[in-house]
Design a protein around this motif. Structure first.
Motif, PDB file in Angstrom:
ATOM      1  N   UNK A 270       0.840  -1.195   0.000  1.00  0.00           N
ATOM      2  CA  UNK A 270       0.000   0.000   0.000  1.00  0.00           C
ATOM      3  C   UNK A 270       0.872   1.240   0.000  1.00  0.00           C
ATOM      4  N   UNK A 271       0.340   2.331  -0.567  1.00  0.00           N
ATOM      5  CA  UNK A 271       1.075   3.589  -0.534  1.00  0.00           C
ATOM      6  C   UNK A 271       1.074   4.203   0.864  1.00  0.00           C
ATOM      7  N   UNK A 272       0.339   3.611   1.799  1.00  0.00           N
ATOM      8  CA  UNK A 272       0.339   4.068   3.186  1.00  0.00           C
ATOM      9  C   UNK A 272       1.275   3.246   4.059  1.00  0.00           C
ATOM     10  N   UNK A 273       2.147   2.449   3.445  1.00  0.00           N
ATOM     11  CA  UNK A 273       3.056   1.611   4.212  1.00  0.00           C
ATOM     12  C   UNK A 273       3.970   2.461   5.090  1.00  0.00           C
ATOM     13  N   UNK A 274       4.551   1.843   6.096  1.00  0.00           N
ATOM     14  CA  UNK A 274       5.420   2.524   7.051  1.00  0.00           C
ATOM     15  C   UNK A 274       6.483   3.352   6.347  1.00  0.00           C
ATOM     16  N   UNK A 275       6.659   4.591   6.817  1.00  0.00           N
ATOM     17  CA  UNK A 275       7.627   5.512   6.224  1.00  0.00           C
ATOM     18  C   UNK A 275       8.689   5.837   7.269  1.00  0.00           C
ATOM     19  N   UNK A 276       9.806   5.158   7.175  1.00  0.00           N
ATOM     20  CA  UNK A 276      10.851   5.310   8.179  1.00  0.00           C
ATOM     21  C   UNK A 276      12.055   6.082   7.684  1.00  0.00           C
ATOM     22  N   UNK A 277      12.165   6.265   6.356  1.00  0.00           N
ATOM     23  CA  UNK A 277      13.365   6.893   5.823  1.00  0.00           C
ATOM     24  C   UNK A 277      13.044   8.164   5.050  1.00  0.00           C
ATOM     25  N   UNK A 278      13.565   9.270   5.542  1.00  0.00           N
ATOM     26  CA  UNK A 278      13.472  10.551   4.846  1.00  0.00           C
ATOM     27  C   UNK A 278      14.798  10.828   4.156  1.00  0.00           C
ATOM     28  N   UNK A 279      14.741  11.335   2.921  1.00  0.00           N
ATOM     29  CA  UNK A 279      15.981  11.573   2.182  1.00  0.00           C
ATOM     30  C   UNK A 279      16.477  13.007   2.286  1.00  0.00           C
ATOM     31  N   UNK A 280      15.658  13.911   2.817  1.00  0.00           N
ATOM     32  CA  UNK A 280      16.124  15.271   3.071  1.00  0.00           C
ATOM     33  C   UNK A 280      15.195  15.905   4.094  1.00  0.00           C
ATOM     34  N   UNK A 281      15.755  16.639   5.031  1.00  0.00           N
ATOM     35  CA  UNK A 281      14.970  17.325   6.056  1.00  0.00           C
ATOM     36  C   UNK A 281      14.430  18.618   5.468  1.00  0.00           C
ATOM     37  N   UNK A 282      13.219  18.566   4.933  1.00  0.00           N
ATOM     38  CA  UNK A 282      12.639  19.739   4.289  1.00  0.00           C
ATOM     39  C   UNK A 282      11.146  19.547   4.200  1.00  0.00           C
ATOM     40  N   UNK A 283      10.435  20.627   3.955  1.00  0.00           N
ATOM     41  CA  UNK A 283       9.039  20.531   3.589  1.00  0.00           C
ATOM     42  C   UNK A 283       8.988  20.554   2.055  1.00  0.00           C
ATOM     43  N   UNK A 284       8.408  21.554   1.470  1.00  0.00           N
ATOM     44  CA  UNK A 284       8.265  21.605   0.018  1.00  0.00           C
ATOM     45  C   UNK A 284       9.613  21.491  -0.683  1.00  0.00           C
ATOM     46  N   UNK A 285       9.728  20.563  -1.642  1.00  0.00           N
ATOM     47  CA  UNK A 285      10.980  20.351  -2.373  1.00  0.00           C
ATOM     48  C   UNK A 285      10.640  19.897  -3.787  1.00  0.00           C
ATOM     49  N   UNK A 286      11.607  20.001  -4.679  1.00  0.00           N
ATOM     50  CA  UNK A 286      11.464  19.484  -6.037  1.00  0.00           C
ATOM     51  C   UNK A 286      12.706  18.655  -6.335  1.00  0.00           C
ATOM     52  N   UNK A 287      12.616  17.811  -7.371  1.00  0.00           N
ATOM     53  CA  UNK A 287      13.783  17.001  -7.706  1.00  0.00           C
ATOM     54  C   UNK A 287      13.785  16.658  -9.179  1.00  0.00           C
ATOM     55  N   UNK A 288      14.932  16.152  -9.652  1.00  0.00           N
ATOM     56  CA  UNK A 288      15.049  15.699 -11.031  1.00  0.00           C
ATOM     57  C   UNK A 288      16.245  14.769 -11.150  1.00  0.00           C
ATOM     58  N   UNK A 289      16.214  13.959 -12.195  1.00  0.00           N
ATOM     59  CA  UNK A 289      17.348  13.103 -12.523  1.00  0.00           C
ATOM     60  C   UNK A 289      18.306  13.897 -13.397  1.00  0.00           C
ATOM     61  N   UNK A 290      19.615  13.868 -13.065  1.00  0.00           N
ATOM     62  CA  UNK A 290      20.633  14.617 -13.804  1.00  0.00           C
ATOM     63  C   UNK A 290      21.546  13.615 -14.505  1.00  0.00           C
ATOM     64  N   UNK A 291      21.347  13.341 -15.798  1.00  0.00           N
ATOM     65  CA  UNK A 291      22.132  12.312 -16.487  1.00  0.00           C
ATOM     66  C   UNK A 291      23.638  12.569 -16.443  1.00  0.00           C
ATOM     67  N   UNK A 292      24.061  13.822 -16.623  1.00  0.00           N
ATOM     68  CA  UNK A 292      25.489  14.116 -16.656  1.00  0.00           C
ATOM     69  C   UNK A 292      26.167  13.831 -15.317  1.00  0.00           C
ATOM     70  N   UNK A 293      25.424  13.963 -14.222  1.00  0.00           N
ATOM     71  CA  UNK A 293      25.966  13.683 -12.891  1.00  0.00           C
ATOM     72  C   UNK A 293      25.666  12.257 -12.446  1.00  0.00           C
ATOM     73  N   UNK A 294      24.826  11.562 -13.202  1.00  0.00           N
ATOM     74  CA  UNK A 294      24.395  10.219 -12.821  1.00  0.00           C
ATOM     75  C   UNK A 294      23.854  10.236 -11.396  1.00  0.00           C
ATOM     76  N   UNK A 295      23.016  11.231 -11.114  1.00  0.00           N
ATOM     77  CA  UNK A 295      22.551  11.450  -9.747  1.00  0.00           C
ATOM     78  C   UNK A 295      21.181  12.120  -9.748  1.00  0.00           C
TER      79      UNK A 295
END
Length: 505
Positions: A270-295
């Protein structure tokens, strides 16, 4: 009152504490006045390098990226309308030579009296964006009856997907995430039966009762990657800050769902499964895949401005140290991205330069508004060091080949073109030197001078290459430069050829 942002909820709680301790002291950090209603956004947070992730990578030192070419718009780049009380939470796509932006505002007469999603486009991120009005508003019933906000838009296989925060009424503490689809990015239809695809996990009861929302999405290797806030998650900080990740092959996140945990991505029921890992301490954020950085690059607000935090593909380590896009801000940034939510490839230096451009709200008299553009480039990396990365970074580029011909990278492989003038018409750009990592790729076909160009009614213009396949091309200019005879054939004959890829041009 409108949807409260996580930061506003914290501010209101602080007011109560101050009033309790200092009876005669007035609280000056209260939420915005009753009218207009405040939007559903968030505020600053610091970087959390790896909350909840397993160890084993501490010996790998993150790389240091150089920065240059800082830029900033001269003023506000977009507004929802002359009476719109706020403008914030943008998502941006670079498409067909234009930049399209969707953001959160409130327009008079656009659906229920709550948050609306507005759309506009411009020639560059510096605007001005010409708003076409509200394109998505509250449904009048259900989880998003009154408010739709925090848009994140991507385009996959010709379909636009809009992920958004929905709320049924003012003062709600039960925000959820919904999804809609569109053929043009303007006329949207709700998916998942009009219901939410992600609800709050409800694992921890905190003073910050915002719930789940503020989605950000990119598409990579067939997976829809969804990052979002959940103030009720076990892995969130004491104030509810944190960004959690789900991925699925299904844009509705109804099947084959995986959650990012301490052990990497694992299947969940379920999409409501336990959430134990946060990848950044923030509220509103955006992200993208950067091919040149492979990151993966995550954009979130800190004291330095918009901070870019980097993760490798598996979210196991930080391959680079954070960098910052300075300047004023009030709410979370929107990154300029490709249709699938990836970073744009630098035409000038695809292997050694990457651009980061963001639009963010910069002023808050009563609610966040005044969207402005900021940006910079990063350098000091080799984005073509290995074949796997080079074939993706250099897609569509042309490079010198060993036998004085030119190779055009198409579909991650090489097509050899004998005339430089032809290659220049087919490629994004002809680079001055070859890239050793590409020499391991096979040459799939060869375009020789005078190779026939095939044309049929209602079919793309195409070259017949020496592999016997038709390779589509955008115009006849390359055929003229190649001195190719143009052969008109019936549609049935055109369809009988084996199909190659698109050469460009």
């Amino acid at each position: 009152m409108g949807l409260r942002r996580p930061r506003e909820l914290l501010a209101a709680l602080l007011c109560v504490l101050v009033l309790t301790v200092l009876i005669f002291t007035a609280c000056t950090t209260s939420a915005p006045p009753p009218e207009p209603p405040p939007p559903a956004m968030t505020g600053p947070a610091a970087v959390a390098p790896n909350r909840g992730a397993k160890g084993g990578t501490a010996d790998l030192v993150p790389g240091i990226l150089g920065t240059d070419r800082p830029r900033q718009s001269g003023g506000v780049v977009a507004a929802g309308g002359p009476r719109a009380p706020y403008n914030y939470g943008p998502t941006l796509l670079q498409e067909n030579g234009r930049v399209r932006m969707w953001w959160c505002s409130q327009l008079i007469g656009a659906g229920p009296p709550g948050d609306d999603i507005v759309h506009g486009d411009a020639a560059t991120p510096a605007g001005p964006f010409q708003a076409v009005g509200a394109v998505f508003s509250g449904s009048g019933g259900g989880f998003d009856a009154m408010h739709t906000c925090d848009p994140s838009v991507i385009k996959v296989s010709g379909t636009y997907y809009l992920y958004y925060t929905g709320a049924p009424s003012d003062h709600t503490h039960d925000n959820s995430i919904g999804v809609a689809a569109s053929d043009d990015g303007v006329r949207w239809r709700r998916l998942a039966g009009g219901g939410p695809i992600v609800r709050a996990s409800g694992e921890v009861r905190r003073a910050n009762t915002y719930g789940v929302g503020q989605p950000a999405v990119f598409h990579l290797d067939g997976w829809f990657h969804l990052m979002f806030t959940d103030t009720t998650a076990a892995g969130a900080g004491p104030n509810g800050a944190g960004q959690f990740v789900l991925r699925a092959k299904d844009p509705l996140f109804a099947e084959q769902v995986q959650a990012l945990t301490r052990d990497g991505f694992v299947p969940v029921g379920s999409t409501q499964a336990t959430r134990t890992r946060s990848i950044v301490d923030a509220f509103s954020a955006d992200w993208m895949w950067v091919p040149a950085l492979n990151a993966v690059a995550i954009a979130h607000e800190t004291a330095e401005g918009t901070t870019l935090t980097f993760w490798d593909r598996a979210f196991a380590r930080h391959p680079y140290r954070p960098v910052h896009v300075p300047g004023p801000w009030q709410e979370g940034p929107g990154l300029v991205r490709t249709a699938e939510g990836h970073a744009m490839i630098s035409a000038e230096d695809p292997c050694g330069r990457a651009s980061f451009d963001v639009v963010r709200a910069t002023r808050e008299p009563r609610a966040p508004t005044d969207l402005q553009h900021f940006g910079m480039d990063v350098r000091g990396f080799d984005g073509c060091a290995d074949t796997t990365r080079a074939r993706k970074v250099l897609e569509g580029f042309a490079l010198p080949a060993p036998d004085r011909t030119i190779d055009v990278v198409i579909g991650g492989n090489r097509v050899r073109v004998e005339r430089k003038s032809v290659a220049e018409r087919l490629a994004v750009r002809l680079l001055p030197t070859s890239v050793p990592a590409l020499l391991r790729l096979p040459v799939l076909a060869r375009l020789r001078p005078g190779a026939p160009a095939i044309r049929a009614p209602g079919r793309p213009f195409a070259f017949l290459l020496d592999d016997g396949r038709l390779w589509r091309v955008g115009s006849e200019s390359a055929a003229i430069a190649n001195e190719s005879p143009i052969v008109d054939v019936p549609v049935a004959r055109w369809d009988s050829y084996r199909a190659g890829s698109t050469l460009g041009g």
